[in-house]
Design a protein around this motif. Structure first.
Motif, PDB file in Angstrom:
ATOM      1  N   TYR A 296       3.675  -5.554   6.268  1.00 56.87           N
ATOM      2  CA  TYR A 296       3.491  -5.697   4.818  1.00 56.87           C
ATOM      3  C   TYR A 296       4.618  -6.434   4.108  1.00 56.87           C
ATOM      4  O   TYR A 296       4.479  -6.776   2.928  1.00 56.87           O
ATOM      5  N   GLY A 297       5.731  -6.645   4.807  1.00 59.62           N
ATOM      6  CA  GLY A 297       6.822  -7.398   4.196  1.00 59.62           C
ATOM      7  C   GLY A 297       7.664  -6.607   3.214  1.00 59.62           C
ATOM      8  O   GLY A 297       8.561  -7.157   2.583  1.00 59.62           O
ATOM      9  N   VAL A 298       7.373  -5.323   3.067  1.00 62.84           N
ATOM     10  CA  VAL A 298       8.162  -4.443   2.201  1.00 62.84           C
ATOM     11  C   VAL A 298       8.393  -3.128   2.935  1.00 62.84           C
ATOM     12  O   VAL A 298       7.647  -2.761   3.843  1.00 62.84           O
ATOM     13  N   ASP A 299       9.457  -2.420   2.522  1.00 60.59           N
ATOM     14  CA  ASP A 299       9.692  -1.085   3.070  1.00 60.59           C
ATOM     15  C   ASP A 299       8.657  -0.107   2.539  1.00 60.59           C
ATOM     16  O   ASP A 299       8.090  -0.289   1.463  1.00 60.59           O
ATOM     17  N   MET A 300       8.456   0.958   3.272  1.00 59.15           N
ATOM     18  CA  MET A 300       7.740   2.105   2.727  1.00 59.15           C
ATOM     19  C   MET A 300       8.528   2.647   1.539  1.00 59.15           C
ATOM     20  O   MET A 300       9.735   2.448   1.439  1.00 59.15           O
ATOM     21  N   ASN A 301       7.828   3.345   0.652  1.00 61.97           N
ATOM     22  CA  ASN A 301       8.509   4.134  -0.367  1.00 61.97           C
ATOM     23  C   ASN A 301       7.899   5.534  -0.350  1.00 61.97           C
ATOM     24  O   ASN A 301       7.109   5.865   0.539  1.00 61.97           O
ATOM     25  N   GLY A 302       8.263   6.351  -1.324  1.00 60.74           N
ATOM     26  CA  GLY A 302       7.778   7.724  -1.322  1.00 60.74           C
ATOM     27  C   GLY A 302       6.263   7.828  -1.281  1.00 60.74           C
ATOM     28  O   GLY A 302       5.698   8.595  -0.502  1.00 60.74           O
ATOM     29  N   HIS A 303       5.590   7.030  -2.112  1.00 58.58           N
ATOM     30  CA  HIS A 303       4.129   7.108  -2.187  1.00 58.58           C
ATOM     31  C   HIS A 303       3.462   6.679  -0.886  1.00 58.58           C
ATOM     32  O   HIS A 303       2.540   7.348  -0.403  1.00 58.58           O
ATOM     33  N   SER A 304       3.896   5.563  -0.312  1.00 62.87           N
ATOM     34  CA  SER A 304       3.236   5.092   0.917  1.00 62.87           C
ATOM     35  C   SER A 304       3.569   6.007   2.096  1.00 62.87           C
ATOM     36  O   SER A 304       2.743   6.191   3.000  1.00 62.87           O
ATOM     37  N   ALA A 305       4.766   6.607   2.094  1.00 63.80           N
ATOM     38  CA  ALA A 305       5.114   7.557   3.154  1.00 63.80           C
ATOM     39  C   ALA A 305       4.270   8.827   3.051  1.00 63.80           C
ATOM     40  O   ALA A 305       3.851   9.400   4.064  1.00 63.80           O
ATOM     41  N   GLU A 306       3.993   9.254   1.819  1.00 61.24           N
ATOM     42  CA  GLU A 306       3.162  10.449   1.632  1.00 61.24           C
ATOM     43  C   GLU A 306       1.706  10.177   1.982  1.00 61.24           C
ATOM     44  O   GLU A 306       1.039  11.021   2.598  1.00 61.24           O
ATOM     45  N   SER A 307       1.189   9.015   1.607  1.00 63.59           N
ATOM     46  CA  SER A 307      -0.216   8.718   1.933  1.00 63.59           C
ATOM     47  C   SER A 307      -0.387   8.534   3.436  1.00 63.59           C
ATOM     48  O   SER A 307      -1.399   8.954   4.014  1.00 63.59           O
TER      49      SER A 307
END
Length: 399
Positions: A296-307
């Motif tokens: 995806y070219g970006v790091d995970m963040n809180g929301h994507s880690a939770e989903s």
């Protein structure tokens, strides 16, 4: 709407057809409108988890299929989309939503149709007070965010030498803001702290000068803040104008964790600490994030880690239920106890080591099907970047 893919199955027998029939999960987030960027980010975590699971052979040979449900951030739309996912798309479970008001509505639909639902992100405490049998919350309740903030304030002195005996609270007049004040009142005495000042302001304020001057006068050891992004930016700029920088400024994420916050407050937000559900330098989830970023070219963040974690949780429930029937999957979620890592899957990448949905009491109110082991981390803005500083066991960075 995604294609089911079942038409390509060699349907020589019902058994063979069933073997490749996908297990459908409805994903309900705002994918258009003002909140589309948030919804799109959440979906990356979901899509990545599904790709991992399907590469491993799905659930007993059945692939997972995500059916997107665009809520547009609108309560009326959310209800109709939920009903469509259940009655027309025939999903076996739902994950969502981002906004707690929409999650409340979708949970009612799922309860009516006996479809298991996990909310990965919605934190408002009242969501889990209804004794819904098919609704499960993976993320921490709002109140737990506040408790973790007080735990940090209590723990950080070992590193910084700053002893926190009194705090001020700065929050807007929304439901989230009021809940922050209520929880601060509850937790301050538990951690031997006193609230010396509470400041409530109107969301979307044009000027915060008088509020900042009141904070400056209170001169608390730490200031707890809860604001949406435009107010968060204005607060930092006003603090700079009034030459006020508290010894500790700690935010309950929200606008302070918005991607636009740090670029809008260059330099002046350094030193601020905030709740994060996940962060790229957390010592957990490094391998998962590396692969995610390659795609995806970006790091995970809180929301994507939770989903991401919610999808692995549902996958485990389908396997343990040996069924896609709503009641069987609901029962599997109710009895689930995942420790450290998912069966034949990744470690739990969030800042806790266990997933177990339980009923519990909080402040005299009964709650149902919350992941009682969920917690958050605390990160500090250092040189324009959030660096994880707590819990200490998941951090390599000093405060």
């Amino acid at each position: 709407k995604a294609e089911s893919g079942s038409a390509s199955a060699p349907a020589t027998t019902e058994k063979k057809a069933a073997a490749v029939e996908p297990i459908k999960i409805g994903a309900m987030y705002a994918l258009s409108g003002d909140l589309a960027a948030i919804g799109t980010n959440i979906m990356r975590g979901i899509d990545y988890a599904v790709s991992e699971i399907n590469e491993q052979g799905g659930v007993d040979g059945r692939p997972l299929e995500i059916v997107r449900g665009d809520t547009q951030g609108d309560p009326k739309v959310a209800r109709s989309v939920a009903e469509r996912l259940v009655t027309q798309d025939k999903v076996h479970a739902i994950v969502g939503c981002h906004q707690s008001t929409l999650t409340e509505i979708v949970a009612q639909v799922c309860e009516q149709y006996k479809i298991p639902m996990i909310t990965d992100i919605s934190t408002v405490d009242s969501l889990s007070t209804h004794d819904y049998k098919y609704f499960f919350r993976l993320c921490p309740m709002n109140s737990l965010y506040l408790e973790n903030m007080f735990m940090y304030l209590s723990d950080q002195g070992g590193q910084t030498g700053k002893d926190v005996k009194n705090v001020a609270v700065f929050a807007d007049n929304t439901m989230i803001g009021q809940e922050a004040i209520r929880c601060a009142r509850l937790y301050a005495p538990k951690y031997n702290m006193t609230i010396t000042k509470e400041i409530q302001y109107t969301k979307g304020a044009a000027d915060l000068t008088s509020e900042v001057l009141a904070l400056k006068k209170a001169n608390a050891d730490a200031v707890i803040v809860e604001s949406y992004v435009s107010d968060a930016i204005l607060l930092m700029k006003t603090m700079q104008e009034q030459n006020y920088k508290p010894a500790i400024l700690i935010a309950k994420a929200n606008g302070f964790a918005d991607p636009s916050f740090i670029p809008a407050t260059p330099g002046i937000s350094n030193g601020l600490t905030s709740v994060v559900e996940w962060n790229p330098d957390l010592t957990k989830g490094q391998e998962t994030n590396k692969k995610f970023k390659e795609i995806y070219g970006v790091d995970m963040n809180g929301h994507s880690a939770e989903s991401y974690t919610a999808i692995w949780t549902l996958k485990t429930a389908f396997e343990q239920a040996v069924s896609t029937k709503g009641e069987d999957v609901k029962n599997a979620l109710s009895s689930m106890d995942i420790q450290d890592s998912f069966p034949n899957g990744p470690e739990i990448i969030l800042p806790y080591n266990r997933i177990k949905f339980e009923n519990h009491d909080f402040d005299g109110v009964q709650h149902f099907n919350n992941n009682t082991y969920a917690s958050v981390a605390i990160a500090q803005i250092q040189n324009g970047e959030f660096k994880t500083v707590w819990p200490f066991e998941y951090s390599s960075q000093k405060i």
